[in-house]
Design an enzyme around this catalytic site. Structure first.
Site, PDB file in Angstrom:
ATOM      1  N   PHE A  59      50.867  25.774  42.470  1.00  0.00           N
ATOM      2  CA  PHE A  59      49.661  26.956  42.175  1.00  0.00           C
ATOM      3  C   PHE A  59      49.358  27.716  43.646  1.00  0.00           C
ATOM      4  O   PHE A  59      49.638  27.064  44.429  1.00  0.00           O
ATOM      5  CB  PHE A  59      48.410  26.236  41.722  1.00  0.00           C
ATOM      6  CG  PHE A  59      48.057  26.877  40.195  1.00  0.00           C
ATOM      7  CD1 PHE A  59      48.796  26.455  38.985  1.00  0.00           C
ATOM      8  CD2 PHE A  59      47.294  27.830  39.989  1.00  0.00           C
ATOM      9  CE1 PHE A  59      48.450  26.840  37.909  1.00  0.00           C
ATOM     10  CE2 PHE A  59      46.978  28.393  38.741  1.00  0.00           C
ATOM     11  CZ  PHE A  59      47.563  27.755  37.615  1.00  0.00           C
ATOM     12  N   GLN A  84      36.437  37.667  41.467  1.00  0.00           N
ATOM     13  CA  GLN A  84      37.650  37.192  41.505  1.00  0.00           C
ATOM     14  C   GLN A  84      38.433  38.152  40.561  1.00  0.00           C
ATOM     15  O   GLN A  84      38.215  38.347  39.461  1.00  0.00           O
ATOM     16  CB  GLN A  84      38.088  35.869  41.206  1.00  0.00           C
ATOM     17  CG  GLN A  84      39.443  35.857  41.442  1.00  0.00           C
ATOM     18  CD  GLN A  84      40.021  34.156  41.473  1.00  0.00           C
ATOM     19  OE1 GLN A  84      40.039  33.572  40.524  1.00  0.00           O
ATOM     20  NE2 GLN A  84      40.000  33.744  42.640  1.00  0.00           N
ATOM     21  N   HIS A 141      42.088  38.631  39.073  1.00  0.00           N
ATOM     22  CA  HIS A 141      43.273  37.837  38.956  1.00  0.00           C
ATOM     23  C   HIS A 141      44.530  38.832  39.087  1.00  0.00           C
ATOM     24  O   HIS A 141      44.456  39.796  38.483  1.00  0.00           O
ATOM     25  CB  HIS A 141      43.224  37.099  37.742  1.00  0.00           C
ATOM     26  CG  HIS A 141      44.482  36.013  37.253  1.00  0.00           C
ATOM     27  ND1 HIS A 141      45.628  36.419  37.263  1.00  0.00           N
ATOM     28  CD2 HIS A 141      44.203  34.678  37.449  1.00  0.00           C
ATOM     29  CE1 HIS A 141      46.183  35.329  37.216  1.00  0.00           C
ATOM     30  NE2 HIS A 141      45.527  34.056  37.396  1.00  0.00           N
ATOM     31  N   LEU A 194      44.991  37.574  30.269  1.00  0.00           N
ATOM     32  CA  LEU A 194      45.425  36.493  31.463  1.00  0.00           C
ATOM     33  C   LEU A 194      47.140  36.205  31.300  1.00  0.00           C
ATOM     34  O   LEU A 194      47.325  35.790  30.174  1.00  0.00           O
ATOM     35  CB  LEU A 194      44.717  35.304  31.424  1.00  0.00           C
ATOM     36  CG  LEU A 194      44.946  34.430  32.622  1.00  0.00           C
ATOM     37  CD1 LEU A 194      44.557  35.232  33.987  1.00  0.00           C
ATOM     38  CD2 LEU A 194      44.098  33.168  32.526  1.00  0.00           C
ATOM     39  N   GLU A 199      48.416  31.874  36.421  1.00  0.00           N
ATOM     40  CA  GLU A 199      49.275  31.662  37.678  1.00  0.00           C
ATOM     41  C   GLU A 199      50.552  30.904  37.587  1.00  0.00           C
ATOM     42  O   GLU A 199      51.194  30.803  38.653  1.00  0.00           O
ATOM     43  CB  GLU A 199      48.368  31.297  38.718  1.00  0.00           C
ATOM     44  CG  GLU A 199      48.396  31.375  40.168  1.00  0.00           C
ATOM     45  CD  GLU A 199      47.426  31.288  41.047  1.00  0.00           C
ATOM     46  OE1 GLU A 199      46.302  31.828  40.541  1.00  0.00           O
ATOM     47  OE2 GLU A 199      47.535  30.736  42.357  1.00  0.00           O
ATOM     48  N   ARG A 241      44.508  34.169  45.107  1.00  0.00           N
ATOM     49  CA  ARG A 241      44.592  35.386  44.416  1.00  0.00           C
ATOM     50  C   ARG A 241      44.250  36.800  45.108  1.00  0.00           C
ATOM     51  O   ARG A 241      44.585  37.710  44.696  1.00  0.00           O
ATOM     52  CB  ARG A 241      43.678  35.025  43.187  1.00  0.00           C
ATOM     53  CG  ARG A 241      44.116  33.947  42.126  1.00  0.00           C
ATOM     54  CD  ARG A 241      43.422  33.477  40.956  1.00  0.00           C
ATOM     55  NE  ARG A 241      44.062  32.555  40.416  1.00  0.00           N
ATOM     56  CZ  ARG A 241      43.421  31.740  39.429  1.00  0.00           C
ATOM     57  NH1 ARG A 241      42.171  31.890  39.038  1.00  0.00           N
ATOM     58  NH2 ARG A 241      44.161  30.991  38.614  1.00  0.00           N
ATOM     59  N   HIS A 260      38.264  38.587  36.601  1.00  0.00           N
ATOM     60  CA  HIS A 260      38.470  37.249  36.004  1.00  0.00           C
ATOM     61  C   HIS A 260      37.380  36.382  36.104  1.00  0.00           C
ATOM     62  O   HIS A 260      37.362  35.420  35.035  1.00  0.00           O
ATOM     63  CB  HIS A 260      39.899  36.794  36.727  1.00  0.00           C
ATOM     64  CG  HIS A 260      40.548  35.472  36.278  1.00  0.00           C
ATOM     65  ND1 HIS A 260      40.592  35.221  34.980  1.00  0.00           N
ATOM     66  CD2 HIS A 260      40.386  34.388  37.120  1.00  0.00           C
ATOM     67  CE1 HIS A 260      41.285  34.130  34.698  1.00  0.00           C
ATOM     68  NE2 HIS A 260      40.992  33.602  35.979  1.00  0.00           N
ATOM     69  N   ARG A 266      37.780  32.113  44.651  1.00  0.00           N
ATOM     70  CA  ARG A 266      38.199  30.470  44.075  1.00  0.00           C
ATOM     71  C   ARG A 266      39.794  30.244  44.117  1.00  0.00           C
ATOM     72  O   ARG A 266      40.434  31.112  43.463  1.00  0.00           O
ATOM     73  CB  ARG A 266      37.665  30.543  42.391  1.00  0.00           C
ATOM     74  CG  ARG A 266      38.167  29.431  41.951  1.00  0.00           C
ATOM     75  CD  ARG A 266      37.479  29.308  40.612  1.00  0.00           C
ATOM     76  NE  ARG A 266      38.177  30.409  39.591  1.00  0.00           N
ATOM     77  CZ  ARG A 266      39.215  30.091  38.866  1.00  0.00           C
ATOM     78  NH1 ARG A 266      39.989  29.171  39.199  1.00  0.00           N
ATOM     79  NH2 ARG A 266      39.307  31.315  38.063  1.00  0.00           N
TER      80      ARG A 266
END
Lengths: 232, 116, 577, 119
Positions: free
Chosen positions: C116, C236, C238, C248, C251, C282, C348, C390
């Site tokens: 990730f 955040q 995304h 979404l 990721e 991100r 996000h 995050r």
């Protein structure tokens, strides 16, 4: 492009009987039925009630009957529908208001099948081992979003809402088929009851209705096979 | 939508034919019971029921039994052979098989119907 | 008004709320209020996974996870909380497996793990597989499992109950008032412990990955009670929201090896994060995308780029990313095994939120003083685990770790705290009057217009790149919208499942916290993590290595205060990928 | 809405019985049909039937046939009723008694036809 929506309206506070109301909506490219319902609510008629949340088909809130077929409003593209688009609440459930149905019974049936892991042995301080092949046994079972489209389409449920219904039984299968679970006998008093797996007549309406392309009939059949193996 | 697709039709036909055949079964047992009354009793009742109309009914009965039996095979295939994904094709097969056998029964019955 | 009593009342039924309810339910009488049926909560939309340094697929340790979390958060996170998060991640992941979460598996039958963005071994050096997953339905699998376990535990659920007011008197939370949406009846819940687990607020943006329900209710509720909100400027975006809805695309798509291309067919991450490419954190990837779009290299000059998975092959895509495949077909009409996916940055996640201590107690001064009996966990809370940005897969992790912890803390607390205090009339009457006032709204203003203007302006002015001018404009605009809200009107006078009223209350909540976001962002004159100021492009540790606390004063104005960041092990360094 | 617990009628063994009798009916019905309608001339004549029905082997086969066809048919009827009567336990009990009574009556009627018969 303008499209017409014929929407089921019911509010016992205002009128005892249900009726249909037609709205004309200017549809933009790639709009789903949920986008259209939002447009109606926000621009034309604030009193139209429906449930919605994630808007991408994972939360299961907006299941309703669209042009005769159960589906998630957030997933059905308006451009894929022909003619006047008829939107109704899910059949088989009591309507609270407009497109909102009473799901309490549906969830109580879910609870009845003991939808939690019943393991025969206590866990270690690491994960339980499960091979990828064993894990595959619950593919097609764990993905259910509990939208209710299947149970609502089931003729056995229409005539008997005590029948556990395809969604609850699919969930039961999700645990019974899990190699980590030993709870089949614990669930028997519910599964093998008058309103359990035997009320399914393999009609396949649930399969037609599932927006996630799951196969609850097959799940129920697997439960019967498990039970047969246990009894014979 | 939920009333006319193969799975629903298969079930509805199964239920209707099953009930019809069971109803016939009761009548049939009662009719055959007349055997105990000897030749006169039996012939009397047979004479009463053997007519072209009952033959047509009997043909329909054969159709019902054929469908119910062949669809029963389909149900058990779905239940024991894990073929539920193909149930629509299987249903078409059930109808075709039922149709062929039923038509042969009709063909076989025509001379009797005519001669009557 | 109907009255109910529970030892513990949890508001929100996502992963955090349900974990708390389940744990507290082991010894206490627990009620859960959720404005949607629990399995509708937005935790279920989490796709890619949940981080824990199990080391099932390569060498990993909680210390590497710790470092990634600190650095990913641009050193604004409190390191005591972050250390706790990554350490407890490991037993919590095993516990979730024991509870029945259907994780994907390795060949040896262990929990499978995938790469990730921002996950590295050896303190930032090489990519590591750390995200535990269940195909790309990880959040769904966890959410359903926890709901079912809560049922087993005998937790009482109040489905479609919408909280409209907290009852806090003399620094003690005694309960809350909620609307039963189905009937329109108000209920008072009296409890020794109340936990807010109401999730995020990205609905305040036009382009968002969030559900309609993510309207930051808990944040507005505590702010109205005089509790500050912490670090609200850190939002955040995304990098891969499906164009144009913003839905979404996990990721995990990049974790499994997906590439990002601009209109020139270039893997543009080369320019921004040469060593980590698409797997940079991100904020880095989203800024890169926005820069490409702003400089005219979006696809066909438009506001999106291409996420290409085609080289992964159909088998990998269908096995590891089945939901993404389904989503892209259904919402963009594209088969991602054959064609690239149009993506854009999408609002996000909220790094900030209700300030809590490590035991999830809500801090009424934002620093030390707890509101007795009030707890918060999950996205609505700010411990602060995520600092300024995050790390992917740390969200469901935080919800699980701190939800669980909060549940255990509350169970202990109610045992020691004595019986539930008798109901008080004044706060419930005030809540009722406020509600009746809203129900009677009949002004000329349209809620839809106010909401649309708020969402559009938040995307424009409080988006990925911010400036003083844009933020000042936004603060003024929100104040104007709030004034207009006073003259709003609704048409539905029925009490039965009246979603016009609930949407109106949600809009009120959104206006409240959006103002906090804009004011906090305007004040922070630096660029850190997800907060990127064109006029202050550098991180400024001398001035701004501190948390923002925004208090709503009695006269309605906002007052900002600050508190230091807890730094235990990793000193701030330049953040490069 | 209540979920009925405890094993009611309509459980596993009945379901299994319906499958087993269904399978058995196939050959038995085939024999029955071929023998009565094809092997003989079309007309159902007393003499031919009587001669056959009187033999011990046919008596056994006919009793077997009678048993499984009644089980299959009447359980089928009962199963249909079960779908509609979940909420009406009294009516269900009444109809259950009626179905059982009819079943027993038909069984007795069949037996008294078959067992003592002599041509």
């Amino acid at each position: 492009m303008e499209r017409q929506f014929k929407i089921y309206r019911f509010n016992p506070e205002a009128a005892p009987a249900a009726s249909f109301q037609t709205y004309t909506v200017d549809i933009q490219h790639a709009w789903t039925v949920l986008d259209a319902l939002n447009a109606i609510k926000w621009d034309q008629d604030g009193s139209l009630s429906f449930r919605r949340s994630c808007r991408h088909g994972i939360c299961g809130s907006c299941a309703m009957k669209i042009n005769g077929k159960n589906g998630l409003a957030c997933e059905v593209q308006v451009e894929s529908l022909k003619g006047v688009i008829t939107v109704e609440p899910l059949p088989g459930f009591k309507v609270i208001r407009d497109l909102v149905t009473d799901m309490d019974g549906f969830f109580s049936h879910l609870e009845a099948v003991k939808p939690w892991l019943i393991a025969g042995t206590p866990p270690t301080d690491k994960e339980r081992v499960q091979s990828p092949e064993d894990r595959k046994l619950i593919d097609g079972l764990y993905e259910c979003i509990l939208c209710g489209a299947c149970t609502s389409a089931c003729p056995s449920y229409w005539v008997n809402d005590d029948f556990l219904g395809p969604a609850a039984l699919l969930k039961a299968a999700r645990y019974v088929m899990d190699t980590r679970d030993d709870g089949l006998t614990d669930r028997l008093d519910v599964l093998d009851s008058r309103n359990g797996i035997w009320r399914c007549h393999t009609i396949f309406n649930c399969v037609e209705a599932c927006p996630k392309s799951l196969n609850p009939t097959e799940a129920i059949v697997k439960l019967r096979q498990k039970l047969a193996a246990l009894r014979i | 939508m939920y009333r006319w697709h193969p799975g629903y039709l298969a079930w509805l036909l199964n239920r209707v034919t099953g009930l019809a055949v069971t109803l016939y079964l009761g009548v049939h047992i009662w009719v055959i019971h007349h055997l105990s009354q000897g030749r006169q009793g039996f012939d009397r009742v047979m004479h009463f029921i053997q007519s072209p109309v009952t033959m047509v009914f009997e043909l329909l009965l054969i159709g019902a039994v054929l469908y119910h039996g062949i669809n029963g095979v389909r149900i058990m295939l779905v239940e024991f052979a894990g073929v539920s994904r193909h149930q629509k094709v299987i249903f078409v097969g059930v109808l075709a098989f039922t149709g062929i056998l039923f038509l042969s029964a009709v063909v076989a019955a025509i001379p009797h119907l005519v001669s009557h | 008004m109907e009255h109910h009593r529970h030892d513990v009342v949890v508001v929100g039924a996502g992963i955090a709320g349900l974990y708390a309810a389940m744990k507290a339910g082991e010894s206490a009488d627990v009620g859960v209020l959720s404005k949607v049926y629990p399995t509708r909560s937005h935790s279920g939309a989490a796709q890619g996974g949940c981080a824990a340094a199990l080391g099932n697929e390569g060498n990993d340790s909680w210390e590497f996870h710790f470092y990634d979390t600190v650095r990913g958060g641009d050193f604004l996170g409190d390191q005591d909380a972050q250390e706790l998060l990554v350490k407890e991640a490991i037993p919590v992941m095993y516990e979730m497996e024991h509870l029945g979460v259907p994780f994907s598996r390795t060949a040896e039958g262990k929990i499978a793990q995938r790469p990730f963005g921002g996950h590295f071994a050896d303190f930032g050096k090489t990519a590591v597989k750390r995200a535990c997953y269940a195909a790309d339905r990880s959040g769904h699998a966890q959410l359903h499992c926890l709901y079912e376990q809560s049922l087993k535990q005998g937790v009482r659920f109040y489905n479609e109950f919408f909280v409209i007011s907290l009852i806090i008197e003399d620094g003690t939370c005694r309960g809350l008032v909620a609307l039963e949406i189905r009937t329109g009846v108000l209920h008072a819940f009296w409890a020794r412990a109340v936990m807010l687990a109401t999730g995020g607020y990205a609905r305040a943006w036009r382009v968002t990955s969030n559900s309609h329900a993510n309207t930051g209710d808990g944040l507005a509720l505590v702010a109205a009670a005089g509790v500050p909100l912490e670090d609200m400027e850190f939002v955040q975006f995304h990098p891969t929201g499906l164009y144009p809805h913003g839905i979404l695309i996990s990721e995990a798509a990049r974790g499994e090896g997906g590439y990002l291309f601009n209109n020139d067919g270039m893997r543009f991450m080369e320019k921004y994060a040469k060593s980590k490419m698409e797997l940079a954190p991100r904020d880095v990837v989203s800024r890169a995308e926005q820069t490409e779009i702003d400089e005219g290299r979006g696809i066909d000059g438009g506001e999106y780029l291409h996420l290409d998975l085609t080289h992964l092959g159909e088998k990998t895509i269908l096995e590891r990313l089945p939901q993404i495949h389904e989503l892209v077909v259904k919402f963009a009409g594209i088969d991602c095994t054959k064609k690239p996916i149009p993506t854009q940055p999408t609002a996000h996640y909220s790094m900030g939120g209700i300030p809590t201590d490590l035991d999830t107690r809500v801090l009424r001064d934002g620093k030390k003083q707890a509101v007795e009996g009030l707890f918060a966990s999950g996205e609505c809370a700010c411990v602060s685990n995520h600092g300024a940005n995050r790390l992917g897969t740390n969200s469901t992790l935080e919800a699980a770790v701190f939800g669980r912890r909060g549940g255990m803390v509350m169970a202990r607390f109610v045992k020691e705290a004595g019986p539930i205090l008798p109901g008080a009339e004044r706060p419930t009457r005030e809540a009722e009057e406020g509600f009746e006032h809203l129900c009677a709204s009949s002004g000329p203003e349209s809620a839809k217009r106010i909401r649309a203007e708020l969402q559009a302006s938040m995307t424009d002015n409080v988006g990925i790149f911010r400036t003083a001018a844009k933020l000042q404009k936004q603060v003024a605009l929100i104040r104007d919208l709030k004034a207009r809200f006073e003259n709003v009107g609704i048409s539905d006078r029925s009490r039965r499942f009246n979603t016009e009223i609930t949407e109106l209350i949600e809009l009120k909540y959104m206006l409240d916290f959006s103002e906090v976001i804009a004011v906090s962002a305007l004040a922070r004159e630096e660029s850190r993590g997800a907060h990127s100021r064109n006029d202050y492009p550098k991180r400024d540790d001398n001035q701004w290595l501190r948390h923002t606390l925004a208090f709503r004063e009695a006269d309605g104005s906002l007052r900002l205060d600050y508190k230091p960041v807890v730094i235990t092990r990793f000193q701030p360094e330049e953040r490069k990928y | 809405m209540t979920v009925e617990r405890g094993r009611g009628s309509g459980g596993f063994w009945w379901w299994m019985m319906q499958r087993v009798t269904g399978i058995l009916l196939f050959p038995v019905l085939m024999v029955h049909y071929v023998v009565t309608h094809l092997h003989t001339s079309h007309y159902v004549e007393y003499d031919k039937i009587a001669a056959r029905v009187a033999t011990p082997a046919w008596k056994f086969l006919n009793i077997l046939f009678l048993t499984i066809v009644l089980l299959h048919g009447l359980y089928g009827v009962w199963n249909v009723l079960l779908d509609y009567l979940s909420k009406r336990p009294v009516l269900r009990a009444v109809l259950y008694s009626i179905v059982v009574t009819i079943g027993l009556a038909l069984y007795v009627l069949g037996l008294v036809t078959i067992v003592p018969f002599s041509a």
